[in-house]
Design an enzyme around this catalytic site. Structure first.
Site, PDB file in Angstrom:
ATOM      1  N   CYS A   6      45.978  39.389  40.345  1.00  0.00           N
ATOM      2  CA  CYS A   6      46.632  40.581  40.054  1.00  0.00           C
ATOM      3  C   CYS A   6      47.950  40.214  39.465  1.00  0.00           C
ATOM      4  CB  CYS A   6      46.972  41.618  41.261  1.00  0.00           C
ATOM      5  SG  CYS A   6      45.345  42.154  41.983  1.00  0.00           S
TER       6      CYS A   6
ATOM      7  N   LYS B  74      49.467  51.132  35.513  1.00  0.00           N
ATOM      8  CA  LYS B  74      49.016  49.788  36.438  1.00  0.00           C
ATOM      9  C   LYS B  74      49.622  48.723  36.037  1.00  0.00           C
ATOM     10  CE  LYS B  74      46.915  47.836  39.538  1.00  0.00           C
ATOM     11  NZ  LYS B  74      47.184  47.667  40.753  1.00  0.00           N
TER      12      LYS B  74
HETATM   13  N1  LIG Z   1      42.099  42.359  44.774  1.00  0.00           N
HETATM   14  C1  LIG Z   1      43.001  43.087  44.596  1.00  0.00           C
HETATM   15  O1  LIG Z   1      43.954  43.153  45.552  1.00  0.00           O
HETATM   16  C2  LIG Z   1      43.146  44.189  43.494  1.00  0.00           C
HETATM   17  C3  LIG Z   1      43.861  45.332  43.836  1.00  0.00           C
HETATM   18  C4  LIG Z   1      43.954  46.452  42.940  1.00  0.00           C
HETATM   19  C5  LIG Z   1      43.139  46.227  41.911  1.00  0.00           C
HETATM   20  N2  LIG Z   1      42.331  45.151  41.519  1.00  0.00           N
HETATM   21  C6  LIG Z   1      41.507  45.070  40.349  1.00  0.00           C
HETATM   22  O2  LIG Z   1      40.207  45.361  40.824  1.00  0.00           O
HETATM   23  C7  LIG Z   1      39.282  44.561  40.008  1.00  0.00           C
HETATM   24  C8  LIG Z   1      38.314  43.876  40.838  1.00  0.00           C
HETATM   25  O3  LIG Z   1      38.981  43.054  41.428  1.00  0.00           O
HETATM   26  P1  LIG Z   1      38.328  42.248  42.892  1.00  0.00           P
HETATM   27  O4  LIG Z   1      39.427  41.700  43.549  1.00  0.00           O
HETATM   28  O5  LIG Z   1      37.278  43.379  43.479  1.00  0.00           O
HETATM   29  O6  LIG Z   1      37.507  41.170  42.343  1.00  0.00           O
HETATM   30  P2  LIG Z   1      36.540  40.300  43.209  1.00  0.00           P
HETATM   31  O7  LIG Z   1      36.607  38.905  42.142  1.00  0.00           O
HETATM   32  O8  LIG Z   1      36.748  40.094  44.589  1.00  0.00           O
HETATM   33  O9  LIG Z   1      35.022  41.096  42.802  1.00  0.00           O
HETATM   34  C9  LIG Z   1      34.382  40.968  41.504  1.00  0.00           C
HETATM   35  C10 LIG Z   1      32.980  41.115  41.712  1.00  0.00           C
HETATM   36  O10 LIG Z   1      32.504  41.679  40.482  1.00  0.00           O
HETATM   37  C11 LIG Z   1      31.079  40.835  40.385  1.00  0.00           C
HETATM   38  N3  LIG Z   1      30.780  40.821  38.777  1.00  0.00           N
HETATM   39  C12 LIG Z   1      31.227  40.146  37.973  1.00  0.00           C
HETATM   40  N4  LIG Z   1      30.665  40.204  36.860  1.00  0.00           N
HETATM   41  C13 LIG Z   1      29.893  41.341  37.015  1.00  0.00           C
HETATM   42  C14 LIG Z   1      29.183  42.266  36.105  1.00  0.00           C
HETATM   43  N5  LIG Z   1      29.082  41.989  34.970  1.00  0.00           N
HETATM   44  N6  LIG Z   1      28.451  43.190  36.713  1.00  0.00           N
HETATM   45  C15 LIG Z   1      28.616  43.524  38.133  1.00  0.00           C
HETATM   46  N7  LIG Z   1      29.257  42.833  38.944  1.00  0.00           N
HETATM   47  C16 LIG Z   1      29.886  41.897  38.398  1.00  0.00           C
HETATM   48  C17 LIG Z   1      31.348  39.735  41.288  1.00  0.00           C
HETATM   49  O11 LIG Z   1      30.053  39.093  41.313  1.00  0.00           O
HETATM   50  C18 LIG Z   1      32.143  40.076  42.259  1.00  0.00           C
HETATM   51  O12 LIG Z   1      31.548  40.351  43.331  1.00  0.00           O
HETATM   52  C19 LIG Z   1      40.155  43.851  39.016  1.00  0.00           C
HETATM   53  O13 LIG Z   1      40.320  44.285  37.781  1.00  0.00           O
HETATM   54  C20 LIG Z   1      41.479  43.712  39.670  1.00  0.00           C
HETATM   55  O14 LIG Z   1      42.574  43.588  38.910  1.00  0.00           O
HETATM   56  C21 LIG Z   1      42.439  44.084  42.559  1.00  0.00           C
HETATM   57  C1  LIG Z   2      46.723  47.830  43.741  1.00  0.00           C
HETATM   58  C2  LIG Z   2      47.098  46.379  43.575  1.00  0.00           C
HETATM   59  O1  LIG Z   2      46.626  45.813  42.590  1.00  0.00           O
HETATM   60  N1  LIG Z   2      47.464  45.757  44.406  1.00  0.00           N
HETATM   61  C3  LIG Z   2      48.067  44.666  44.238  1.00  0.00           C
HETATM   62  C4  LIG Z   2      47.957  43.646  45.416  1.00  0.00           C
HETATM   63  O2  LIG Z   2      48.500  42.426  44.921  1.00  0.00           O
HETATM   64  P1  LIG Z   2      47.966  41.108  45.642  1.00  0.00           P
HETATM   65  O3  LIG Z   2      46.933  41.311  46.571  1.00  0.00           O
HETATM   66  O4  LIG Z   2      47.961  40.261  44.596  1.00  0.00           O
HETATM   67  O5  LIG Z   2      49.282  40.645  46.626  1.00  0.00           O
HETATM   68  P2  LIG Z   2      50.768  40.720  46.511  1.00  0.00           P
HETATM   69  O6  LIG Z   2      51.286  41.043  47.986  1.00  0.00           O
HETATM   70  O7  LIG Z   2      51.264  41.246  45.216  1.00  0.00           O
HETATM   71  O8  LIG Z   2      50.881  38.993  46.395  1.00  0.00           O
HETATM   72  C5  LIG Z   2      50.802  38.312  45.198  1.00  0.00           C
HETATM   73  C6  LIG Z   2      51.576  36.839  45.279  1.00  0.00           C
HETATM   74  O9  LIG Z   2      52.943  37.114  45.349  1.00  0.00           O
HETATM   75  C7  LIG Z   2      53.373  36.482  46.416  1.00  0.00           C
HETATM   76  N2  LIG Z   2      54.626  37.232  46.918  1.00  0.00           N
HETATM   77  C8  LIG Z   2      54.496  38.427  46.993  1.00  0.00           C
HETATM   78  C9  LIG Z   2      55.338  39.375  47.616  1.00  0.00           C
HETATM   79  C10 LIG Z   2      56.741  38.770  47.623  1.00  0.00           C
HETATM   80  O10 LIG Z   2      57.821  39.330  48.045  1.00  0.00           O
HETATM   81  N3  LIG Z   2      56.962  37.523  47.329  1.00  0.00           N
HETATM   82  C11 LIG Z   2      55.630  36.660  47.019  1.00  0.00           C
HETATM   83  O11 LIG Z   2      56.052  35.399  46.780  1.00  0.00           O
HETATM   84  C12 LIG Z   2      52.251  36.504  47.418  1.00  0.00           C
HETATM   85  O12 LIG Z   2      52.568  35.299  48.287  1.00  0.00           O
HETATM   86  C13 LIG Z   2      51.023  36.125  46.429  1.00  0.00           C
HETATM   87  O13 LIG Z   2      50.751  34.867  46.195  1.00  0.00           O
HETATM   88  O14 LIG Z   2      48.800  44.214  46.650  1.00  0.00           O
HETATM   89  C14 LIG Z   2      50.041  44.261  46.318  1.00  0.00           C
HETATM   90  C15 LIG Z   2      50.710  44.782  47.383  1.00  0.00           C
HETATM   91  O15 LIG Z   2      50.697  44.066  48.427  1.00  0.00           O
HETATM   92  C16 LIG Z   2      50.247  45.251  45.037  1.00  0.00           C
HETATM   93  O16 LIG Z   2      51.618  45.338  44.573  1.00  0.00           O
HETATM   94  C17 LIG Z   2      49.506  44.715  43.838  1.00  0.00           C
HETATM   95  O17 LIG Z   2      49.471  45.565  42.674  1.00  0.00           O
END
Ligand SMILES: NC(=O)c1ccc[n+]([C@@H]2O[C@H](COP(=O)([O-])OP(=O)(O)OC[C@H]3O[C@@H](n4cnc5c(N)ncnc54)[C@H](O)[C@@H]3O)[C@@H](O)[C@H]2O)c1
Ligand SMILES: CC(=O)N[C@@H]1[C@@H](OP(=O)(O)OP(=O)(O)OC[C@H]2O[C@@H](n3ccc(=O)[nH]c3=O)[C@H](O)[C@@H]2O)O[C@H](CO)[C@@H](O)[C@@H]1O
Length: 526
Positions: free
Chosen positions: A308, A254
């Site tokens: 992320c 990851k």
């Molecule tokens: N956002 C993305 O695109 C993305 C993609 C892949 C993986 N992730 C991973 O997923 C995880 C969650 O990310 P997200 O985007 O959903 O975060 P987010 O900030 O959108 O949501 C987090 C949620 O967790 C809750 N929370 C915080 N502390 C808590 C606790 N102790 N018990 C229960 N709930 C609690 C918050 O109130 C919030 O609703 C992260 O590790 C992130 O790296 C995020």
């Molecule tokens: C599963 C998971 O963890 N999913 C994550 C999630 O990541 P994310 O939601 O944070 O979105 P990203 O698209 O990575 O953007 C991050 C920042 O980078 C800028 N950017 C992006 C592309 C580019 O060519 N040039 C840029 O400048 C963009 O503006 C923004 O500020 O989705 C991605 C796939 O979309 C995944 O790869 C990534 O693992």
């Protein structure tokens, strides 16, 4: 053995205590055949708890409920829990999520609570998907994950399965979560399963991704954990499950995915900065180079936001002795991009004998990506800070968040024609910005960070970071002496705007010429 488990002995038959008391089946070391395990799982007979109901957690809980039923979502935010209990989603802009949550709650397959320990006391599968942030020293901050682990430990039973989906620094399951669970639950590590199964999902495509867009990586703390978790995800996802050697390998997968993306974007940004000197559109060159399958350069832009991609590199940079110069340099370069954008604006203004002191500048887009209500590490924060530090009066528009909270005077699109601006910087191209009537606005300098604007038929002077994908160099849009965009112009390091062909800048724009920056404006929001 802690008091709560003192009376608990098992005969090794999953789901029953030595006294023969019934409790739902635990998949770890389950003695019944795997097809029976699948029946129990898909029949809703194995209670599941999902901890964290945010952008990723709520979609995940929804799909778990859709496939297995019997899901309790846990969140510390009472407002989140209340909305879900009412069958509503608090997440903006996630297609299909509102309907999924409404259906699953209405069907009694999904409920929500703030009481993590109560949820843990009945669940036999515990899924962790809360954020892993960074502290002010860019060190991974696992306190949120550890607080969830405490809740789980309070209700952990022999043969339970714990699944971590939160992105974690490699070795976290082995060195932090498993020992923490053992210590707080009184169980030994051999009595419960623990696997790392990363969330390969992006906002705006979360349900598609979770349901099976990509293979699901599964890595257990031991082989039995891998087996049990692989069975769960084989039922949850329509795609294949990709088991790996152990949890640390899965954690590394990851983080590597995220580092690859950050380094690739860093390279694109480094190349994008050459556009003025070369007098080309680097975006056109990148798009053309990407004809080759072995070359897939990402897009240049004003920086890298979200919690992320800017965070994941630090999950290795912080804890490894081996040098990671490529990762470190790309991270610093991306962090510097907001300041580079403001430097470019300053150069364009200088070419018009103007500067940022006292200038009225409009920032378009505060969130880190269009349509996503997330500002962590957003490049706009660095742009706003840099503009303000250089004396500009900064206004901002964003459809999802209040720019005032980020240092910019909040405006609405309909207010724009009431003011005149010296410049505008497009950071995040929300679709709402299509409604801006640029011809009604006083001519200004516009820095387009994403090649998202077409202002050729206006009197605005447009600088497109890294050039336009149609081949125009960055400064081609700087209308001078009435020339419309598209003429052959380039921006020289000393702020001149020369003809592109013969008047290539005599002074090469070396890094020594670039103003030094701390590059931290787009830094972490902890
Ligand atoms: N956002 C993305 O695109 C993305 C993609 C892949 C993986 N992730 C991973 O997923 C995880 C969650 O990310 P997200 O985007 O959903 O975060 P987010 O900030 O959108 O949501 C987090 C949620 O967790 C809750 N929370 C915080 N502390 C808590 C606790 N102790 N018990 C229960 N709930 C609690 C918050 O109130 C919030 O609703 C992260 O590790 C992130 O790296 C995020
Ligand atoms: C599963 C998971 O963890 N999913 C994550 C999630 O990541 P994310 O939601 O944070 O979105 P990203 O698209 O990575 O953007 C991050 C920042 O980078 C800028 N950017 C992006 C592309 C580019 O060519 N040039 C840029 O400048 C963009 O503006 C923004 O500020 O989705 C991605 C796939 O979309 C995944 O790869 C990534 O693992």
């Amino acid at each position: 053995m802690s008091p709560k488990n003192a009376d608990r002995e098992t005969d090794g038959t999953a789901g029953r205590t030595a006294e023969g008391n019934d409790s739902a089946v635990g998949l770890y070391r389950a003695s019944c055949p795997s097809d029976r395990q699948r029946e129990l799982l898909t029949g809703g007979e194995i209670p599941i708890a999902v901890y964290g109901l945010g952008k990723m957690g709520l979609p995940l809980a929804g799909v778990y409920a859709e496939r297995f039923g019997n899901v309790t979502g846990v969140d510390i935010d009472p407002a989140v829990v209340e909305q879900i209990a009412d069958g509503e989603s608090h997440i903006v802009g996630e297609p299909g999520l509102e309907a999924l949550i409404a259906d699953q709650v209405d069907a009694g397959r999904l409920e929500a609570t703030t009481d993590g320990q109560r949820a843990a006391s009945t669940a036999r599968i515990h899924v962790i998907i809360v954020p892993t942030l960074l502290d002010d020293d860019q060190q991974p901050d696992l306190t949120t994950v550890e607080s969830v682990v405490d809740d789980i430990a309070a209700g952990l039973e022999p043969d339970d399965l714990v699944v971590a989906e939160s992105t974690l620094p490699p070795t976290s399951c082995r060195d932090v979560i498993q020992p923490h669970l053992e210590q707080e639950s009184g169980l030994s590590g051999e009595e419960f399963g623990l696997a790392f199964c990363p969330e390969r999902t992006s906002s705006t495509t979360a349900l598609r991704d979770i349901r099976g867009e990509y293979p699901k990586v599964v890595g257990g703390i031991d082989d039995e954990s891998t087996r049990a978790a692989a069975l769960v995800y084989d039922e949850l996802s329509s795609n294949e499950v990709h088991p790996v050697s152990d949890a640390t390998t899965a954690e590394a997968v990851k983080v590597f995915e995220g580092i690859y993306r950050d380094v690739n974007i860093g390279l694109a940004n480094e190349l994008g900065r050459l556009a003025d000197e070369l007098g080309i559109s680097v975006r056109e060159a990148i798009q053309t180079a990407n004809d080759l399958p072995m070359c897939q350069l990402h897009d240049p832009g004003p920086g890298v936001g979200g919690h992320c991609i800017p965070y994941y590199p630090h999950f290795l940079l912080a804890q490894n002795d081996e040098p990671m110069a490529v990762t470190q340099t790309a991270r610093e370069l991306n962090d510097e991009m907001p300041t580079v954008v403001v430097d470019r604006l300053e150069r364009v203004l200088a070419a018009e004998d103007a500067d940022l002191e006292g200038a009225s500048v409009l920032v378009l887009g505060v969130t880190y990506r269009p349509g996503i209500e997330e500002t962590r590490a957003s490049p706009a924060l660095g742009v706003i800070d840099a503009l303000a530090e250089r004396g500009a009066d900064v206004a901002g528009i964003d459809p999802l968040v209040d720019p005032e909270a980020y240092g910019a005077r909040a405006l609405e699109i309909e207010d724009l024609s009431d003011e005149s601006f010296d410049a505008a910087v497009l950071v995040t191209p929300h679709e709402e910005f299509d409604a801006i009537s640029w011809n009604d606005l006083e001519p200004m300098v516009v820095v387009d960070g994403r090649d998202a604007l077409d202002l050729a038929e206006t009197d605005h002077r447009v600088y497109t970071l890294a050039g336009k994908v149609d081949g125009q160099s960055p400064a081609a849009g700087l209308a001078g002496d009435g020339l419309k965009g598209g003429d052959e112009r380039s921006l020289t390091a000393d702020g001149g705007v020369g003809e592109r062909a013969d008047d290539r800048p005599t002074t090469s724009v070396s890094s020594a010429d670039e103003p030094t920056t701390d590059g931290r404006h787009g830094g972490n929001d902890v």
